[in-house]
Design a protein around this motif. Structure first.
Motif, PDB file in Angstrom:
ATOM      1  N   TYR A 199       0.820  -1.212   0.000  1.00 55.38           N
ATOM      2  CA  TYR A 199       0.000   0.000   0.000  1.00 55.38           C
ATOM      3  C   TYR A 199       0.857   1.266   0.000  1.00 55.38           C
ATOM      4  O   TYR A 199       0.404   2.322  -0.442  1.00 55.38           O
ATOM      5  CB  TYR A 199      -0.959  -0.007   1.185  1.00 55.38           C
ATOM      6  N   SER A 200       2.088   1.176   0.505  1.00 54.64           N
ATOM      7  CA  SER A 200       3.002   2.319   0.417  1.00 54.64           C
ATOM      8  C   SER A 200       3.331   2.619  -1.040  1.00 54.64           C
ATOM      9  O   SER A 200       3.340   3.771  -1.471  1.00 54.64           O
ATOM     10  CB  SER A 200       4.286   2.043   1.210  1.00 54.64           C
ATOM     11  N   TRP A 201       3.620   1.568  -1.800  1.00 49.26           N
ATOM     12  CA  TRP A 201       3.887   1.758  -3.226  1.00 49.26           C
ATOM     13  C   TRP A 201       2.658   2.285  -3.957  1.00 49.26           C
ATOM     14  O   TRP A 201       2.769   3.118  -4.860  1.00 49.26           O
ATOM     15  CB  TRP A 201       4.346   0.437  -3.853  1.00 49.26           C
ATOM     16  N   LEU A 202       1.480   1.796  -3.567  1.00 47.74           N
ATOM     17  CA  LEU A 202       0.252   2.272  -4.210  1.00 47.74           C
ATOM     18  C   LEU A 202       0.028   3.753  -3.932  1.00 47.74           C
ATOM     19  O   LEU A 202      -0.335   4.518  -4.835  1.00 47.74           O
ATOM     20  CB  LEU A 202      -0.941   1.452  -3.708  1.00 47.74           C
ATOM     21  N   ALA A 203       0.262   4.169  -2.684  1.00 43.39           N
ATOM     22  CA  ALA A 203       0.123   5.587  -2.343  1.00 43.39           C
ATOM     23  C   ALA A 203       1.134   6.429  -3.118  1.00 43.39           C
ATOM     24  O   ALA A 203       0.822   7.526  -3.599  1.00 43.39           O
ATOM     25  CB  ALA A 203       0.303   5.788  -0.844  1.00 43.39           C
ATOM     26  N   PHE A 204       2.339   5.915  -3.258  1.00 41.34           N
ATOM     27  CA  PHE A 204       3.368   6.641  -4.002  1.00 41.34           C
ATOM     28  C   PHE A 204       2.986   6.791  -5.468  1.00 41.34           C
ATOM     29  O   PHE A 204       3.151   7.866  -6.060  1.00 41.34           O
ATOM     30  CB  PHE A 204       4.706   5.915  -3.877  1.00 41.34           C
ATOM     31  N   SER A 205       2.458   5.726  -6.061  1.00 42.34           N
ATOM     32  CA  SER A 205       2.069   5.810  -7.472  1.00 42.34           C
ATOM     33  C   SER A 205       0.937   6.805  -7.672  1.00 42.34           C
ATOM     34  O   SER A 205       0.896   7.526  -8.683  1.00 42.34           O
ATOM     35  CB  SER A 205       1.655   4.433  -7.996  1.00 42.34           C
ATOM     36  N   ASN A 206       0.025   6.881  -6.710  1.00 40.01           N
ATOM     37  CA  ASN A 206      -1.045   7.875  -6.788  1.00 40.01           C
ATOM     38  C   ASN A 206      -0.471   9.286  -6.764  1.00 40.01           C
ATOM     39  O   ASN A 206      -0.905  10.166  -7.520  1.00 40.01           O
ATOM     40  CB  ASN A 206      -2.013   7.680  -5.626  1.00 40.01           C
ATOM     41  N   ASN A 207       0.514   9.516  -5.900  1.00 35.91           N
ATOM     42  CA  ASN A 207       1.125  10.839  -5.810  1.00 35.91           C
ATOM     43  C   ASN A 207       1.931  11.179  -7.056  1.00 35.91           C
ATOM     44  O   ASN A 207       2.020  12.344  -7.449  1.00 35.91           O
ATOM     45  CB  ASN A 207       2.009  10.923  -4.565  1.00 35.91           C
ATOM     46  N   VAL A 208       2.532  10.166  -7.677  1.00 38.46           N
ATOM     47  CA  VAL A 208       3.226  10.399  -8.949  1.00 38.46           C
ATOM     48  C   VAL A 208       2.221  10.862 -10.002  1.00 38.46           C
ATOM     49  O   VAL A 208       2.477  11.805 -10.765  1.00 38.46           O
ATOM     50  CB  VAL A 208       3.952   9.124  -9.415  1.00 38.46           C
ATOM     51  N   LEU A 413      11.106  17.088   6.007  1.00 40.77           N
ATOM     52  CA  LEU A 413      10.349  16.345   7.011  1.00 40.77           C
ATOM     53  C   LEU A 413       8.830  16.460   6.807  1.00 40.77           C
ATOM     54  O   LEU A 413       8.091  15.538   7.140  1.00 40.77           O
ATOM     55  CB  LEU A 413      10.715  16.825   8.417  1.00 40.77           C
ATOM     56  N   GLY A 414       8.380  17.588   6.250  1.00 38.60           N
ATOM     57  CA  GLY A 414       6.949  17.786   6.055  1.00 38.60           C
ATOM     58  C   GLY A 414       6.275  16.688   5.259  1.00 38.60           C
ATOM     59  O   GLY A 414       5.186  16.220   5.629  1.00 38.60           O
ATOM     60  N   PRO A 415       6.887  16.229   4.130  1.00 32.97           N
ATOM     61  CA  PRO A 415       6.241  15.166   3.357  1.00 32.97           C
ATOM     62  C   PRO A 415       6.046  13.863   4.122  1.00 32.97           C
ATOM     63  O   PRO A 415       5.304  12.986   3.669  1.00 32.97           O
ATOM     64  CB  PRO A 415       7.216  14.959   2.178  1.00 32.97           C
ATOM     65  N   GLY A 416       6.679  13.731   5.280  1.00 31.99           N
ATOM     66  CA  GLY A 416       6.462  12.541   6.086  1.00 31.99           C
ATOM     67  C   GLY A 416       5.027  12.380   6.541  1.00 31.99           C
ATOM     68  O   GLY A 416       4.574  11.270   6.839  1.00 31.99           O
ATOM     69  N   THR A 417       4.293  13.495   6.606  1.00 34.35           N
ATOM     70  CA  THR A 417       2.876  13.394   6.996  1.00 34.35           C
ATOM     71  C   THR A 417       2.058  12.619   5.973  1.00 34.35           C
ATOM     72  O   THR A 417       0.945  12.188   6.276  1.00 34.35           O
ATOM     73  CB  THR A 417       2.262  14.790   7.182  1.00 34.35           C
ATOM     74  N   ALA A 418       2.614  12.424   4.767  1.00 27.32           N
ATOM     75  CA  ALA A 418       1.919  11.613   3.763  1.00 27.32           C
ATOM     76  C   ALA A 418       1.794  10.162   4.201  1.00 27.32           C
ATOM     77  O   ALA A 418       0.989   9.413   3.630  1.00 27.32           O
ATOM     78  CB  ALA A 418       2.654  11.690   2.419  1.00 27.32           C
ATOM     79  N   MET A 419       2.566   9.753   5.209  1.00 24.32           N
ATOM     80  CA  MET A 419       2.416   8.386   5.728  1.00 24.32           C
ATOM     81  C   MET A 419       1.022   8.150   6.285  1.00 24.32           C
ATOM     82  O   MET A 419       0.582   7.001   6.396  1.00 24.32           O
ATOM     83  CB  MET A 419       3.466   8.119   6.808  1.00 24.32           C
ATOM     84  N   SER A 420       0.332   9.232   6.636  1.00 24.30           N
ATOM     85  CA  SER A 420      -1.019   9.065   7.179  1.00 24.30           C
ATOM     86  C   SER A 420      -1.969   8.485   6.135  1.00 24.30           C
ATOM     87  O   SER A 420      -2.928   7.794   6.483  1.00 24.30           O
ATOM     88  CB  SER A 420      -1.562  10.401   7.692  1.00 24.30           C
ATOM     89  N   PHE A 421      -1.713   8.727   4.832  1.00 18.23           N
ATOM     90  CA  PHE A 421      -2.581   8.185   3.787  1.00 18.23           C
ATOM     91  C   PHE A 421      -2.498   6.657   3.752  1.00 18.23           C
ATOM     92  O   PHE A 421      -3.517   5.977   3.644  1.00 18.23           O
ATOM     93  CB  PHE A 421      -2.196   8.757   2.418  1.00 18.23           C
ATOM     94  N   THR A 422      -1.265   6.132   3.840  1.00 20.69           N
ATOM     95  CA  THR A 422      -1.119   4.680   3.871  1.00 20.69           C
ATOM     96  C   THR A 422      -1.563   4.122   5.210  1.00 20.69           C
ATOM     97  O   THR A 422      -2.188   3.057   5.278  1.00 20.69           O
ATOM     98  CB  THR A 422       0.344   4.294   3.602  1.00 20.69           C
ATOM     99  N   GLY A 423      -1.272   4.849   6.284  1.00 19.28           N
ATOM    100  CA  GLY A 423      -1.663   4.385   7.612  1.00 19.28           C
ATOM    101  C   GLY A 423      -3.164   4.239   7.750  1.00 19.28           C
ATOM    102  O   GLY A 423      -3.659   3.259   8.317  1.00 19.28           O
TER     103      GLY A 423
END
Length: 512
Positions: A199-208, A413-423
């Motif tokens: 799901y981390s990869w899926l979230a990343f592909s969505n952001n791409v 460090l700010g983009p780390g909050t994107a972990m909440s989407f996968t979480g």
């Protein structure tokens, strides 16, 4: 519910006399992966072979290991929807004015309406796509979706009137149902342990896709005007100045269609009877939509999911405007080149957080801790843009030093909050009352996301524009609203229900 209440078994495993649609339905009785894994089992070995779907070893947790090739194909297919949605943003206002021959005062209304129609239609059809996937299989439905996102952007670019634009934008929204299918296919090919990376990869592909969509739209719009040495005098592009972006998106979707058709494996299929007692157990009964919504913690997690999407979409909508807006009006005042560099660094940072940090942190500390930390950081991230503007207005040497320090923190460090989407996606999986509810709860979550996306981006940019135009709070009206809302998200996350015990963490574990 506890994951240990289910014996591990292969996704969709059932007796030979059951039809596939009866054993692994998307919205009725899905027995797909994540909820079937034993959380106390050691991490399973992932597939890395030339033959898709062939495991190098059996999964200790009993779920089917996830092929890297299959994950890549699913993530590539995932690009199609955000590309189709966001590609029109750079030129939609000019296209509306040209095709509708509208006054300047009316352009904003019709532009916003066209942007929202995609998500409105997506919201209306998501569950129907899932039900179709139950009947005929995941792969055919994904192919239908990709075929639609191949044709619809090209037709939209060829529109020469407002009615045509509305029809083809709705058409694109109707065929944007692949996200649910993709998420379900990942679930059916993952274990409790491997789903974090997947799901981390899926979230990343969505952001791409979110990043590339506006880029493709802006680069290829009105080529006769932008690149007169190449396209100048070409009548077709003079008559249809917005056709080329649609063709570009269509070509990308077409390659995803071909890759899916040739190499994607169907996950809804007839499974052979297992030798284990767990695999011969009958499928769990389906839950109705209202039964699912009334189950413990489901409404709360869906609210948390919606909250995450609301804040993320609002931030994503206004940040390009903030970066461009002059300093004296409340923005950062960057040039187009500087904005591109800023976004590129943020994208690289976000990729590192999602693909490298998140899987390790989630396995060590659990999903709840990550959501709580992200929710605690987000108000300060939003507030940082106000402080950066104030430091830029100050202009002193001391302010410049603090500006570089704060900007570095924000951009890295700010983009780390994107972990909440996968979480929050993992929290959705975790709270499903039983395996039959997994896909239904995901369909509900995606329906909510589509509804939010149809309203929030336009509302957020409108509020920011009002603040800038009226010099309200020195142009920071949007941040004054978002910071307390982000703080409220932190309060909500403090009440997250207990999650399953994270699997034992292994530093030497093979990652996707």
């Amino acid at each position: 519910m506890s994951a240990t209440s289910h014996r591990a078994r292969s996704p969709g495993a059932a007796a030979d006399d059951h039809d596939a649609s009866e054993t692994t339905p998307l919205l009725a009785a899905s027995t797909g992966g994540p909820l079937l894994a034993d959380p106390d089992t050691e991490v399973s070995t992932l597939v890395d072979t030339t033959t898709p779907g062939t495991p190098t070893s059996s999964s200790p947790s009993g779920g089917k290991p996830l092929s890297k090739l299959q994950l890549f194909l699913l993530c590539y297919a995932r690009l199609a929807e955000p590309l189709a949605f966001f590609s029109i943003f750079p030129f939609i206002a000019q296209m509306v004015q040209r095709n509708g021959r509208l006054a300047d005062s009316d352009v904003g209304f019709y532009s916003g309406l066209l942007e929202s129609l995609f998500s409105v239609m997506q919201m209306l059809v998501t569950v129907s796509w899932g039900r179709l996937g139950d009947r005929i299989g995941r792969k055919p439905v994904l192919l239908y979706s990709l075929a639609g996102t191949t044709i619809a952007p090209a037709l939209f670019g060829l529109s020469s009137s407002l009615p045509q634009m509305f029809v083809f934008r709705c058409f694109a929204g109707v065929f944007s149902g692949g996200n649910l299918i993709i998420r379900t296919m990942i679930a059916e090919n993952s274990t409790k342990e491997t789903q974090t990376s997947a799901y981390s990869w899926l979230a990343f592909s969505n952001n791409v896709g979110l990043f590339l969509g506006p880029l493709v739209g802006g680069v290829f719009a009105d080529p006769a005007e932008q690149y007169p040495n190449i396209f100048g005098g070409v009548k077709f592009f003079e008559d249809y100045p917005y056709a080329l972006p649609g063709f570009a998106i269509g070509i990308i979707s077409a390659t995803a269609f071909l890759a899916t058709a040739l190499f994607m494996e169907e996950t809804l299929q007839k499974h052979h009877e297992s030798e284990t007692e767990a695999q011969t157990a009958p499928p769990q009964p389906a839950m109705s939509m209202w039964e699912l919504i009334g189950a413990p913690d489901v409404k709360f997690i869906l609210c948390i999911y919606s909250y995450v999407m609301f804040l993320g979409l609002a931030f994503t909508a206004i940040i390009p405007v903030v970066l461009f807006t002059p300093i004296n009006l409340g923005g950062i005042g960057l040039t187009a080149t500087q904005i591109s560099i800023f976004m590129a660094i943020q994208g690289a940072s976000q990729a590192a957080w999602l693909l490298i940090a998140f899987p390790k942190l989630q396995r060590r500390y659990g999903t709840n801790i990550i959501l709580k930390v992200c929710s605690a950081v987000q108000p300060f991230l939003f507030l940082s843009y106000v402080i950066i503007n104030l430091l830029l207005r100050d202009g002193s040497s001391a302010a410049t030093i603090w500006l570089w320090i704060l900007s570095s923190i924000v951009i890295v460090l700010g983009p780390g909050t994107a972990m909440s989407f996968t979480g929050v996606q993992l929290a959705i999986n975790d709270v499903a009352p039983n395996t039959s509810a997994l896909s239904t709860i995901n369909a509900l979550a995606l329906t909510l996301t589509s509804g939010i996306r149809s309203v929030v981006p336009g509302a957020a940019t409108a509020i920011y524009a009002v603040g800038v135009r009226g010099d309200i709070f020195k142009g920071h009206l949007a941040w004054v609203i978002l910071v307390p809302l982000a703080a409220g998200f932190g309060v909500a996350c403090s009440r997250l229900p207990a999650e399953h015990k994270p699997p034992k963490y292994n530093e030497n574990e093979e990652e996707l």
